[in-house]
Scaffold this active site. Structure first.
Site, short mmCIF file in Angstrom:
data_model
loop_
_atom_site.label_atom_id
_atom_site.label_comp_id
_atom_site.label_asym_id
_atom_site.label_seq_id
_atom_site.Cartn_x
_atom_site.Cartn_y
_atom_site.Cartn_z
N SER A 81 38.00 -14.23 10.75
CA SER A 81 38.41 -14.12 9.44
C SER A 81 39.20 -12.73 9.32
CB SER A 81 37.48 -14.44 8.44
OG SER A 81 37.79 -13.83 6.94
N LYS A 85 30.89 -12.45 10.27
CA LYS A 85 32.04 -12.76 11.02
C LYS A 85 32.13 -11.57 12.12
CE LYS A 85 33.37 -16.59 9.57
NZ LYS A 85 33.10 -18.01 10.23
N TYR A 136 30.12 -11.63 3.83
CA TYR A 136 30.66 -12.86 4.74
C TYR A 136 31.49 -12.31 5.69
CZ TYR A 136 34.50 -15.79 5.93
OH TYR A 136 35.36 -16.72 6.42
#
Ligand code: UDP
Length: 339
Positions: A122, A150, A146
């Site tokens: 991402s 990643k 988050y």
């Protein structure tokens, strides 16, 4: 010699938004996708191409038996949680699913000799951009759990490649948007948090208005700029990355974006034009953690993959989403919109 037409590809999260579009692209190119999904957020109805194995990535035995049964040539890994706000209040859920469960998958692959991995990364790995457009050399300084999950998986992949010969592509998506132009699959998140489906929900009268989070940014119209990239173009990039990995085995780390920023106000205005509906918009406070502008440099993906997005106009992206959101299957799956 086996030719690529016979290859099975394991697609974790293949019952979800981007994963289901990847399955369609794989099937359209002669591969056989096999979806591994626990259906916690995905939909069985969207598994339309290839096989299905209901399983959870916390269950190592399930992963092993799936790999044993199908013997895939590669894995595309979409299964993950992806709500930034939730990752801030419940990081345990994110580290456990996005990192620990990915390790389970990678270790099962190692023990079964599957050595090609396409990872859904991402633009959240970059955090606040140092300069725009964002290229792959910018430092990875995620600003929420988050994005850190990643980045961690990207680091694990680099170490697994060096030590165990894992070949991987980390594809850093910007804002996935739109839907399959044939209407066979599309976005169906419950609850929905993304701006385009929420704007279309308001256009359909499912909600009274769409909220605009912040109109006081240092951008031309005061609202945030994002790089909306069509999900079918993302799926095409996965296919190109897979083919390249199979051909030359060289690891890839690439941004996938349109290379153009559109503001939240432009999204709402374009949705009004595309749908012909009045969409009421209400200005709210900023959402925490939102950078003013995120726009990809797509130069590397173009050069390395020969990838050229087909949907570059926001109106075309929103039109495919609008077609999808009015379909009966989508109405059934998207049964819980919150204003
Ligand atoms: N946004 C908004 N209202 C909403 C949802 C999102 O104004 O109801 C804004 C959000 O603040 C961001 C942009 O729309 O600037 C894109 O957000 P989205 O959640 O769609 O994707 P993200 O950028 O978080 O991946």
């Amino acid at each position: 010699m086996a030719n690529f037409m016979e290859h099975k590809i394991l697609v974790t999260g293949g019952a979800g938004y981007i994963g289901s579009h990847a399955c369609k692209a794989l099937a359209g190119s002669g591969y056989t996708p096999v979806v591994f999904d626990n259906l916690s957020t995905g939909h069985r109805e969207l598994v339309k191409w290839g096989g299905f194995f209901k399983g959870d990535l916390s269950d190592k035995e399930a992963i092993l038996s799936c790999l044993k049964k199908y013997r895939p040539a590669a894995v595309m890994h979409f299964a993950a949680y992806a709500a930034v706000g939730e990752s801030v209040v419940n990081p345990a859920r994110y580290y456990s699913n996005n990192v620990v469960n990915t390790l389970n998958l990678l270790d099962a692959m190692r023990s079964r000799g599957v050595d090609k991995f396409i990872f859904s990364s991402s633009c959240a790995v970059y955090g606040l951009p140092r300069s725009l457009p964002i290229n792959e050399d910018q430092p990875l300084e995620p600003v929420n759990p988050y994005g850190r999950t990643k980045r961690m998986v990207e680091e694990i992949l680099s170490d697994y490649s060096a030590a165990y010969g894992m070949k991987y592509a980390s594809l850093r998506y910007f804002n996935a948007a739109g839907a399959d132009p044939d209407g066979e699959t599309g976005e169906a998140h419950n609850p929905e948090t993304h701006i385009i489906p929420l704007t279309l929900a308001a256009a359909m009268g499912k909600t009274p208005f769409v909220e605009i989070f912040g109109a006081d940014y240092k951008t031309p119209d005061g609202t945030c700029l994002r790089d909306y990239v069509h999900v079918t173009d993302l799926a095409a990039a996965h296919l190109l990355a897979l083919k390249l990995l199979m051909k030359n085995g060289k690891n890839l780390v690439l941004n996938l974006g349109n290379g153009r920023g559109f503001s939240v106000k432009e999204v709402v205005e374009t949705a009004r034009l595309v749908t012909g509906k009045k969409v009421k918009a209400v200005i709210r406070a900023r959402r925490s953690g939102d950078p003013a502008e995120l726009v990809a440099s797509q130069a590397m993906a173009r050069r390395v993959l020969g990838w050229k997005p087909r949907y570059t106009r926001l109106a075309d992206i929103i039109r495919t989403a609008w077609q999808w959101h009015r379909k009966a299957i989508s109405l059934r799956l998207n049964d819980c919109h919150k204003p």
